[in-house]
Write an enzyme that holds these catalytic residues in place. Structure first.
Site, PDB file in Angstrom:
ATOM      1  N   ASP A  13       1.017  -0.694 -52.057  1.00  0.00           N
ATOM      2  CA  ASP A  13      -0.344  -0.186 -51.996  1.00  0.00           C
ATOM      3  C   ASP A  13      -0.647   0.201 -50.548  1.00  0.00           C
ATOM      4  OD1 ASP A  13      -2.953   0.364 -53.004  1.00  0.00           O
ATOM      5  OD2 ASP A  13      -3.644  -1.545 -52.201  1.00  0.00           O
ATOM      6  N   ASP A  15      -4.358   0.745 -48.960  1.00  0.00           N
ATOM      7  CA  ASP A  15      -5.509   0.036 -48.394  1.00  0.00           C
ATOM      8  C   ASP A  15      -5.369  -1.463 -48.610  1.00  0.00           C
ATOM      9  OD1 ASP A  15      -7.222   2.231 -47.463  1.00  0.00           O
ATOM     10  OD2 ASP A  15      -7.270   2.794 -49.575  1.00  0.00           O
ATOM     11  N   LYS A 184      -3.480   2.311 -61.570  1.00  0.00           N
ATOM     12  CA  LYS A 184      -3.305   0.857 -61.623  1.00  0.00           C
ATOM     13  C   LYS A 184      -4.540   0.192 -62.212  1.00  0.00           C
ATOM     14  CE  LYS A 184      -2.793   0.788 -57.194  1.00  0.00           C
ATOM     15  NZ  LYS A 184      -2.693   0.283 -55.809  1.00  0.00           N
ATOM     16  N   ASP A 209      -2.554  -6.025 -52.390  1.00  0.00           N
ATOM     17  CA  ASP A 209      -3.521  -7.015 -51.928  1.00  0.00           C
ATOM     18  C   ASP A 209      -4.488  -7.430 -53.031  1.00  0.00           C
ATOM     19  OD1 ASP A 209      -4.815  -4.401 -51.804  1.00  0.00           O
ATOM     20  OD2 ASP A 209      -6.474  -5.442 -50.814  1.00  0.00           O
TER      21      ASP A 209
END
Length: 259
Positions: A13, A15, A184, A209
């Site tokens: 990912d 961010d 996602k 995250d």
């Protein structure tokens, strides 16, 4: 539990893993450089559909992260791939930005508000009442409802912003029709991404995250998963979910030596 095969390709990912509020997370540059030097297939993923892969490449480059455009995979690209497989050469009414409209143009879709095959909802900072009203009427008229991603909020320096999932809920409430989410945690985004780089889930890892999108998508796609604690999920949040990541690390810096 059966021992997993060695990791030969990486999906990560963006961010909360590589960058945070426009600033690289320590170790991100070393991780990307190690990936590129290794020659292993990799993808940087984002559920954000606002930007094209070329836009994101330029933004990452300004931050000192050299990611080739072909190694960037967005929910807009996953949505376009899904629609191209489902109904090649179709038509769509789109609420979104250049990342989504460009992806649909590139697969040969015609963007129209006249009897479209699909209403496609993506991320934008300018959701208009007029556009949402048109989407509701087109869906009630028979258009199929597609969304790039289910994220209900997005980050900003001022705090959370309403995102695609929140607007999708409004349209669902008005139409009674639930959308199909291409991004996602739909493992479709992972699998189309893996196919794009010629990788296999058994020898791939997903770094994220967020438990509810990144880890869940990686898990359902059959990949090894790494949760980093530099974004939205704290270590204490993990047990609130009925599934666990394969590994928990403090940050992307802890994974440089794993490449």
């Amino acid at each position: 539990m059966a021992e997993r095969k060695p990791i030969e390709s990486w999906l990560t990912d963006m961010d909360g893993v590589l960058i945070h509020e426009g600033v690289p997370i320590p170790g991100a540059d070393a991780f990307i450089k190690k990936l590129r030097d290794s020659g292993k297939p990799f993808l940087v993923l984002t559920n954000n559909s606002i930007y094209t892969a070329r836009d994101l490449q330029a933004r990452l480059t300004r931050m000192g992260l050299e990611v080739p455009v072909e190694n960037i995979w967005t929910s807009a690209l996953a949505t376009a791939k899904f629609l191209d497989d489902q109904r090649p050469g179709g038509t769509a009414y789109v609420i979104g930005e250049a990342g989504l409209t460009t992806a649909l143009h590139d697969i040969g879709y015609v963007l129209t508000d006249h009897d479209p095959d699909y209403v496609v909802l993506g991320e934008t900072r300018t959701y208009s009442f007029e556009a949402m009203t048109k989407a509701v009427r087109l869906i009630n008229g028979g258009a199929r409802f597609i969304c790039t991603n289910p994220d209900e909020t997005g980050p900003s320096t001022e705090g959370p912003l309403p995102a695609t999932g929140a607007v999708a809920a409004l349209i669902t409430k008005a139409t009674g029709k639930n959308p199909y989410f291409a991004g996602k945690p739909n493992p479709l985004m992972m699998r189309t991404g893996l196919n794009a780089i010629g990788a296999h889930s058994e020898t791939s890892a997903m770094i994220g995250d967020r438990m509810d999108t990144d880890v869940l998508a990686g898990l359902e796609a059959g990949m090894e998963t790494f949760l980093v604690l530099t974004g939205l999920t704290a270590r204490g949040d993990v047990d609130q979910h009925p599934f666990r990541p394969s590994n928990i690390v403090d940050s992307i810096a802890d994974l440089v030596d794993r490449v």
